[in-house]
Design a protein around this motif. Structure first.
Motif, mmCIF file in Angstrom:
data_model
loop_
_atom_site.group_PDB
_atom_site.id
_atom_site.type_symbol
_atom_site.label_atom_id
_atom_site.label_comp_id
_atom_site.label_asym_id
_atom_site.label_seq_id
_atom_site.Cartn_x
_atom_site.Cartn_y
_atom_site.Cartn_z
ATOM 1 N N VAL A 388 -3.120 -3.429 -4.271
ATOM 2 C CA VAL A 388 -3.375 -2.119 -3.689
ATOM 3 C C VAL A 388 -4.502 -2.270 -2.670
ATOM 4 C CG1 VAL A 388 -4.957 -1.487 -5.569
ATOM 5 C CG2 VAL A 388 -3.949 0.300 -4.150
ATOM 6 N N THR A 389 -4.332 -1.621 -1.517
ATOM 7 C CA THR A 389 -5.331 -1.691 -0.451
ATOM 8 C C THR A 389 -5.706 -0.277 -0.022
ATOM 9 O OG1 THR A 389 -3.603 -1.825 1.251
ATOM 10 C CG2 THR A 389 -4.499 -3.897 0.425
ATOM 11 N N GLY A 390 -6.949 -0.113 0.361
ATOM 12 C CA GLY A 390 -7.431 1.148 0.909
ATOM 13 C C GLY A 390 -8.037 0.904 2.277
ATOM 14 N N GLY A 391 -7.817 1.837 3.209
ATOM 15 C CA GLY A 391 -8.273 1.643 4.574
ATOM 16 C C GLY A 391 -9.105 2.783 5.095
ATOM 17 N N VAL A 396 -3.754 4.797 0.990
ATOM 18 C CA VAL A 396 -3.751 3.836 -0.123
ATOM 19 C C VAL A 396 -2.343 3.265 -0.197
ATOM 20 C CG1 VAL A 396 -4.064 3.487 -2.589
ATOM 21 C CG2 VAL A 396 -5.528 5.106 -1.361
ATOM 22 N N LYS A 397 -2.226 1.953 -0.019
ATOM 23 C CA LYS A 397 -0.911 1.311 0.013
ATOM 24 C C LYS A 397 -0.802 0.294 -1.117
ATOM 25 C CE LYS A 397 0.122 1.782 4.949
ATOM 26 N NZ LYS A 397 1.506 2.266 4.833
ATOM 27 N N VAL A 398 0.383 0.209 -1.700
ATOM 28 C CA VAL A 398 0.654 -0.741 -2.773
ATOM 29 C C VAL A 398 1.684 -1.739 -2.264
ATOM 30 C CG1 VAL A 398 1.258 -1.038 -5.195
ATOM 31 C CG2 VAL A 398 0.249 1.113 -4.426
ATOM 32 N N TRP A 399 1.344 -3.037 -2.370
ATOM 33 C CA TRP A 399 2.180 -4.117 -1.827
ATOM 34 C C TRP A 399 2.713 -4.962 -2.967
ATOM 35 C CZ3 TRP A 399 2.446 -3.993 3.540
ATOM 36 C CH2 TRP A 399 1.479 -3.223 4.182
ATOM 37 N N ASN A 400 3.960 -5.403 -2.821
ATOM 38 C CA ASN A 400 4.568 -6.329 -3.766
ATOM 39 C C ASN A 400 4.246 -7.747 -3.320
ATOM 40 O OD1 ASN A 400 6.420 -8.009 -5.212
ATOM 41 N ND2 ASN A 400 7.669 -6.218 -5.620
ATOM 42 N N PHE A 405 6.261 -6.591 0.868
ATOM 43 C CA PHE A 405 6.492 -5.269 1.445
ATOM 44 C C PHE A 405 5.666 -4.216 0.713
ATOM 45 C CE2 PHE A 405 10.699 -7.160 2.673
ATOM 46 C CZ PHE A 405 10.469 -7.101 4.029
ATOM 47 N N CYS A 406 5.314 -3.179 1.458
ATOM 48 C CA CYS A 406 4.658 -2.008 0.875
ATOM 49 C C CYS A 406 5.743 -1.061 0.370
ATOM 50 C CB CYS A 406 3.790 -1.312 1.927
ATOM 51 S SG CYS A 406 3.139 0.288 1.423
ATOM 52 N N PHE A 407 5.654 -0.635 -0.908
ATOM 53 C CA PHE A 407 6.703 0.211 -1.456
ATOM 54 C C PHE A 407 6.231 1.630 -1.740
ATOM 55 C CE2 PHE A 407 4.709 -1.964 -5.013
ATOM 56 C CZ PHE A 407 4.528 -0.963 -5.947
ATOM 57 N N ILE A 408 4.941 1.915 -1.605
ATOM 58 C CA ILE A 408 4.468 3.286 -1.766
ATOM 59 C C ILE A 408 3.161 3.449 -0.995
ATOM 60 C CG2 ILE A 408 3.252 2.758 -3.914
ATOM 61 C CD1 ILE A 408 4.984 6.082 -2.986
ATOM 62 N N THR A 409 3.002 4.595 -0.355
ATOM 63 C CA THR A 409 1.775 4.928 0.376
ATOM 64 C C THR A 409 1.303 6.301 -0.077
ATOM 65 O OG1 THR A 409 2.487 3.656 2.313
ATOM 66 C CG2 THR A 409 0.735 5.263 2.640
#
Length: 917
Positions: A388-391, A396-400, A405-409
Motif C-alpha cells: 500500500v502506498t500513500g502520496g 491511497v493505492k494498493v498494489w499486487n 498492478f494497482c487493484f484499488i484506489t
C-alpha cells in the motif's frame, strides 16, 4: 543473510512520456516510465520493468518488426540497443542531438531516426554479426523546422517524415529514378502524424489544428524504378560490390537534399501527388489541439487523441466517425494500436495514466494510473502479497506484488497522505493525512469504515497500529501530541502530551504494547499502552529525531537523527547500545542552483526513513539522496549501498559544479527555455496564441521517502521520486553453496538417489545448493516416504527446505506433492521451529504467501465450477417441472441439453478442472 539484491520491478508509475508500442503478438504494451521501460503483459496480467536505465528520461522507443530488438533513446540523444528476449543491453550509441522518433522499416533491414530538421537512415542491427551495430546509410535534408513523425510503406521502399514547418516529405529509401523526394503542404499547423495506405504510396497527414489531408499518388509502389549508374560511378559501384562480397562492407554515407519547390524540368517523369480531400476533426482551435494519432492499415482505423483528453475513431478514407470518448481531462501524449487492430493504448503524461481500450466491445483491458504527485509512504501486508502506498495527491493505492498492478484506489483523503500501515490481519489499512483525519480501509469490501479525528483540527504526520490491531495512534505536527483511538469503537481513548516539537515518527513494539514516538525536540518517548498510557522512558538524543523503528523481535530500537546518525537503544533499560555515522555514506547530489559541490551540500542532509531486515541483523536507511544504505547492526558497518536512480532528468543528481552553466548573467538553470511552448499547456490566456506564459517546468528532486522490507525477507521496496522501486534477491545466476567440500558432486547425489538413500542425497544437494538439482532430488522422493525422510532431516536443513518449497510453489505445477512436503515438515519439526520463531519467521511467511496465492486461485475456480453446476441442476429441475407429461424416452436429449448448457457456461473448462478438486 544474502545481499545479492537486484532491481526487480518498478510499481506506482505506469507512464511518464514517450511513445507506446505493442509487441508483435499484440498481447503486451511497452511503456516508457521515466528513464526505464516497463512491459505490461495483458494476457497474463503482469507487469515487468526491464533491468536497464538511461541517463535521461526516455524520449522514444523503436521496436523491430520481429519484436526481438528495441532501440531506446533518451532526451539527451543516448540510445540503447536492447534484446527483449534476453532483456539485456547489446549496444550503446549517441546520436549527437535530441531525437524525436525512431521507426524500423517493415522488412527490418533499416531504421530511420528524426532529429532536428533532418532524417537519418541506418542499417538495422541483428542481421549478422557486426562490430558496429549502427551504420549510417543516408542523411535526408528537406524540412526547415524540427521533424516530428515517421512512417514507412509496406514494402520498405519509401518513408514519410512530418515536420513542425507544416510540411510532409516523402523520401525514397533506395536510389529511385522517379522518386528521390517529394514535399507536401496544405496544412496550417505542425504535422502530428503521417500514414501510408496499405500497399500504396497514398498518404494521410494530420496537423495539430485538427486537419486531415488525403493525398493520392499517381504511381503504384511497383512503378518505382531504380536509378542505373553510368560512367565512372558504375565502375566505382562495381568495385564496392566486389569488396562487399569479400566481407569488407563500406560505410559510405550519402546525403539527399530536398527542395520545397523544385524546378519544372526536375519534376518531369517523377512521381506526383494530388490532394483528394481535407477533413477537420473539430472547430475548437487552440482549445483542443490534436496531440497524437495512430493508424491501423488492415482495418483502415484512424485513432486521434486531443489535448482535452478526448479520442476519436474514424474509418478512412471515407472519414466515418465510429465513436468519440474521453479518458481524462489531460492531454493524450501517445497512442498505439495492436497488430489485430482490436486494442488501443493511450498514454497521458499529465496524470501518468495508461489505458488499453477494446473499441469493438467498448471495454477497458487495462486502466492504470500512478500517484499524481510523489509517493510519501508504503507498507507491506503481513504475507507480502500487497503493498500500500500513500502520496501527496491524497490517494491511497494498493498494489499486487506478483502482477505489479494497482487493484484499488482510495480517494477519501482531501490532502496529502503522510503515513500508511497494515494491521496484523492484513485486511485493514490505516492511513494518516494532513487533512486532519486518520482513516481505516477494509480490503474485503473496499470501503472506508472508520474515520478517526481529534477534538481540535490538527495535521497528522505519522500513524501506527499495535500488534493486536485494536489501538490506533497518530502524531500531530502542529500540536506536538500523540492521539490514541480504539479500532473497534472509533472513539478517542487518550491524548499523550509531553513532546515539545512536531512528532516525526511513531512505531509500536511488535511484541509488547509499547509505543515509541520520535520528535523534533531531540527525544524519543516510550509509552506503555497497558498501564494508563504513561511515559515509561525518555531517550535523550543529540539532535532532532526524524525516524524510529523497532527490531522485529522488539528487543532493539533504532533512531535516525538530523545529524546523519543512526543510534541503537535497548528499550528495556533505556541504554544506547551503538551508533552509526552515515553522513559520508549518504552522498547527496548537488542541485542545479547550488553553488557548492555535493560534498559540502551533504552537511545538512540526514536519513529520514529506517527499516530493519526480516531477520533483524541489518537495517535499511534512506533520505534526501539517490543512495539507500544497508548496515550491519551488530558490527555497525556499511554492507552495501544501492543507487536507486541514475536519471539526470531529476534534480540533485550531479556531483560537481558545472562551470559552463555559470554565465555572466547567472545560472543557466534559472532560464526556463520551454516557457510558452505548446507542450503541456492546459489553459491558454486570452489573446495568447502560444499558451500560458506563466507555466513553468521544474525538475523534481531525487529522494527516498520510505523504506520497507518484505516480511518474507526476499525483497524490499522504496518509495522514491522515480516511483515504487522493488529490489529482490537475484537467484538466477547465484552460486551460494553451504558447507561444501570436494566429495559433494552431482554424480554422487544422483548415485545416492539410485540407491534410494534420499536423506543423504537431499543433504548433499542442499550443500551444493543448485536449484535444478534440488528440484530433481526432492521430486525423486516417493510421496509415501516423504514423512520418513522429513523426520530424518537435521534441524539446520529444515528451514532451507521450507525456503526452497516456498520458491517452488511460485513456478511449479506439482502443488499436491509440495503441499505434502510442507505438511510433513511442519508436523514433525513444528515444536523445534516454534522455539526459534524469530529466525524462521521470514521463511514461514514466504511459504504462506506462496500457498495463499494458490488458495485464492483454486478457490475462485472451485466456486465458479460449483455455481455453474448448481445452475445447470436448477435448470434441469425446472425443465422437469414444466414437462411432467412428456415420456421418459428422451433422457439422452435431456442429458445432451444439460451438457450444452454447461458448455455454453464455460463449463467445458470448469468441469475438467473440477475433477481433481
Amino acid at each position: 543473510m544474502k545481499f545479492a539484491y537486484r532491481f526487480s520491478n518498478l510499481l506506482g508509475t505506469v507512464y511518464r512520456c514517450g511513445n507506446l508500442n505493442f509487441t508483435c503478438d499484440g498481447d503486451s504494451v511497452i511503456s516508457p516510465v521515466g528513464n526505464r521501460v516497463t512491459v505490461f503483459d495483458l494476457k497474463n496480467n503482469k507487469s515487468n520493468t526491464l533491468p536497464l536505465a538511461t541517463r535521461y528520461n526516455v524520449k522514444c522507443v523503436g521496436l523491430s518488426p520481429d519484436g526481438r530488438l528495441a532501440i531506446i533513446v533518451d532526451e539527451g540523444g543516448d540510445a540503447l540497443l536492447v534484446s527483449l528476449v534476453c532483456r539485456s543491453v547489446l549496444h550503446q550509441f549517441h546520436f549527437k542531438g535530441s531525437v524525436h522518433s525512431v521507426c524500423f522499416s517493415p522488412d527490418g533491414r533499416k531504421f530511420v531516426v528524426t532529429k532536428g530538421n533532418l532524417a537519418q537512415m541506418y542499417h538495422a542491427p541483428g542481421r549478422k554479426r557486426e562490430f558496429n551495430a549502427f551504420v549510417l546509410d543516408k542523411t535526408y535534408f528537406g524540412p526547415y523546422d524540427e521533424t516530428t513523425c515517421i512512417d514507412w510503406t509496406d514494402d520498405s521502399r519509401c518513408f514519410a517524415v512530418g515536420s513542425k514547418d507544416m510540411s510532409t516529405w516523402v523520401f525514397g529509401a533506395e536510389r529511385w529514378d522517379n522518386l528521390i523526394y517529394y514535399a507536401l503542404g496544405g496544412h496550417k499547423d505542425a504535422i502530428v502524424a503521417c500514414f501510408f495506405e496499405s500497399s500504396s504510396l497514398d498518404l494521410y497527414t494530420l496537423s495539430q489544428d485538427g486537419a486531415l489531408c488525403v493525398w493520392q499518388c499517381d504511381t503504384p509502389p511497383e512503378g518505382l524504378r531504380l536509378k542505373a549508374p553510368t560512367g565512372w560511378r558504375a565502375d566505382l559501384l562495381q568495385v564496392a560490390a566486389e569488396e562487399k562480397e569479400d566481407g569488407e562492407e563500406g560505410e559510405e554515407e550519402t546525403t539527399v537534399r530536398g527542395k520545397a519547390t523544385p524546378a519544372a524540368e526536375e519534376q518531369q517523369g517523377k512521381v506526383r501527388y494530388s490532394r483528394l480531400a481535407k477533413y477537420f476533426f473539430n472547430k475548437e482551435g487552440d482549445f483542443n489541439k490534436l496531440t497524437a494519432a495512430a493508424y491501423h492499415k488492415k482495418t483502415h482505423l484512424l485513432v486521434t487523441g486531443f489535448a482535452s483528453g478526448i479520442f476519436h475513431l474514424h474509418e478512412l478514407p471515407e472519414f466515418n466517425l465510429i465513436h468519440s470518448l474521453s479518458i481524462s481531462d489531460q492531454s493524450i501524449a501517445s497512442i498505439a494500436v495492436n497488430s489485430s487492430g482490436d486494442w488501443l493504448a493511450f498514454g497521458c503524461s499529465g496524470l501518468g495514466q495508461l489505458l488499453v481500450w477494446e473499441w469493438q466491445s467498448e471495454s477497458c483491458v487495462l486502466k492504470q494510473q500512478g500517484h499524481f504527485n510523489s509517493m510519501v509512504s508504503l507498507a507491506y501486508s503481513p504475507d507480502g502479497q500487497y503493498i500500500v502506498t500513500g502520496g501527496d495527491d491524497g490517494k491511497v493505492k494498493v498494489w499486487n506484488t506478483l502482477s505489479g498492478f494497482c487493484f484499488i484506489t482510495f480517494t477519501e483523503h482531501s490532502s496529502g497522505v503522510t503515513g500508511v500501515t497494515f494491521t496484523a490481519t492484513g485486511y485493514v489499512i490505516v492511513t494518516s493525512s494532513m487533512d486532519g483525519t486518520v482513516r481505516a480501509f477494509d480490503l474485503h469490501r473496499y470501503r472506508n469504515f472508520r474515520t478517526f479525528t481529534s477534538p481540535r483540527p490538527t495535521q497528522f504526520s505519522c500513524v501506527a497500529v499495535d500488534c493486536s490491531g485494536e489501538v490506533v495512534s497518530a502524531g500531530a505536527q502542529d500540536s506536538f501530541e500523540v492521539f490514541i483511538w480504539s479500532m473497534q469503537t472509533g472513539r478517542l481513548l487518550d491524548v499523550l502530551s509531553g513532546h515539545e516539537g512536531p512528532i516525526s515518527s511513531l512505531c509500536f513494539n511488535p511484541v509488547k504494547s509499547v509505543l515509541a514516538s520520535a520528535s523534533w525536540d531531540k527525544t524519543v518517548r516510550l509509552w506503555d499502552m497497558a498501564d494508563s498510557w504513561r511515559t515509561t522512558e525518555t531517550l535523550g538524543l543529540t539532535s532532532d529525531a526524524l525516524a524510529v523503528t523497532f527490531r522485529p523481535d522488539g528487543a532493539e530500537l533504532a533512531v535516525a537523527t538530523l545529524n546523519s546518525q543512526i543510534t541503537f537503544w535497548d528499550p528495556e533499560n533505556a541504554v544506547q547500545t551503538g551508533s552509526i555515522e552515515g553522513r559520508h555514506d549518504l552522498k547527496t547530489g548537488r542541485k542545479e542552483l547550488d553553488k557548492v559541490t555535493a560534498k559540502h551540500s551533504a552537511k545538512g542532509k540526514a536519513f529520514t526513513t529506517l527499516c530493519y531486515s526480516a531477520d533483524g541483523e541489518s537495517i535499511l536507511a534512506g533520505g534526501m539522496s539517490k543512495f539507500v544504505c544497508i548496515y550491519h547492526v551488530k558490527e555497525q558497518i556499511l554492507r552495501k549501498k544501492f543507487e536507486i536512480s541514475c536519471n539526470l532528468s531529476l534534480d540533485a543528481m550531479e556531483e560537481f559544479l558545472n562551470r559552463r552553466k555559470m554565465t555572466e548573467f547567472g545560472n543557466l538553470a534559472l532560464i526556463d527555455q520551454d516557457a510558452g511552448a505548446e507542450d503541456g499547456v492546459a489553459i491558454p490566456l486570452p489573446g495568447v496564441r502560444k499558451g500560458d506564459m506563466s507555466s513553468r517546468h521544474f525538475k523534481p528532486e531525487i529522494r527516498v521517502t520510505s523504506l520497507r522490507f518484505s516480511p518474507t525477507g526476499h525483497c524490499w521496496a522504496a518509495t522514491t521520486t522515480e516511483g515504487l522501486l522493488v529490489y529482490s534477491l537475484d537467484a538466477q545466476m547465484l552460486f551460494d553453496p553451504f558447507e561444501l567440500d570436494a566429495s559433494i558432486t552431482p554424480a554422487r547425489i544422483r548415485a545416492a538417489l539410485r540407491q534410494q538413500d534420499f536423506t543423504r542425497a537431499i543433504l548433499m544437494a542442499f550443500r551444493l545448493n543448485e536449484k535444478k538439482l534440488l528440484q530433481e532430488t526432492l521430486e525423486s522422493v516417493p510421496w509415501d516416504e516423504v514423512e520418513v525422510v522429513s523426520s530424518s532431516l537435521p534441524e539446520l536443513y529444515v528451514e532451507k527446505v521450507l525456503e526452497f518449497l516456498a520458491s517452488s510453489f511460485e513456478v511449479s505445477r506439482h502443488l499436491e506433492f509440495y503441499l505434502i512436503w510442507t505438511q510433513k515438515l511442519l508436523m514433525v519439526h513444528g515444536q523445534k521451529l516454534k522455539s526459534r520463531a524469530g529466525k524462521v519467521l521470514p521463511a514461514v511467511q514466504f511459504l504462506q504467501k506462496s500457498i495463499q496465492r494458490h488458495l485464492d486461485d483454486v478457490s475462485k475456480l472451485c466456486d465458479w465450477n460449483r455455481y455453474n453446476i448448481q445452475y445447470v441442476l436448477a435448470v434441469s429441475r425446472q425443465r422437469g417441472r414444466k414437462r411432467p407429461s412428456e415420456p421418459l424416452g428422451s433422457e439422452e436429449e435431456a442429458d445432451t441439453s444439460d451438457d450444452d448448457t454447461l458448455h455454453l457456461l464455460g463449463g467445458g473448462q470448469g468441469d475438467g478442472a473440477a475433477q481433481p478438486v
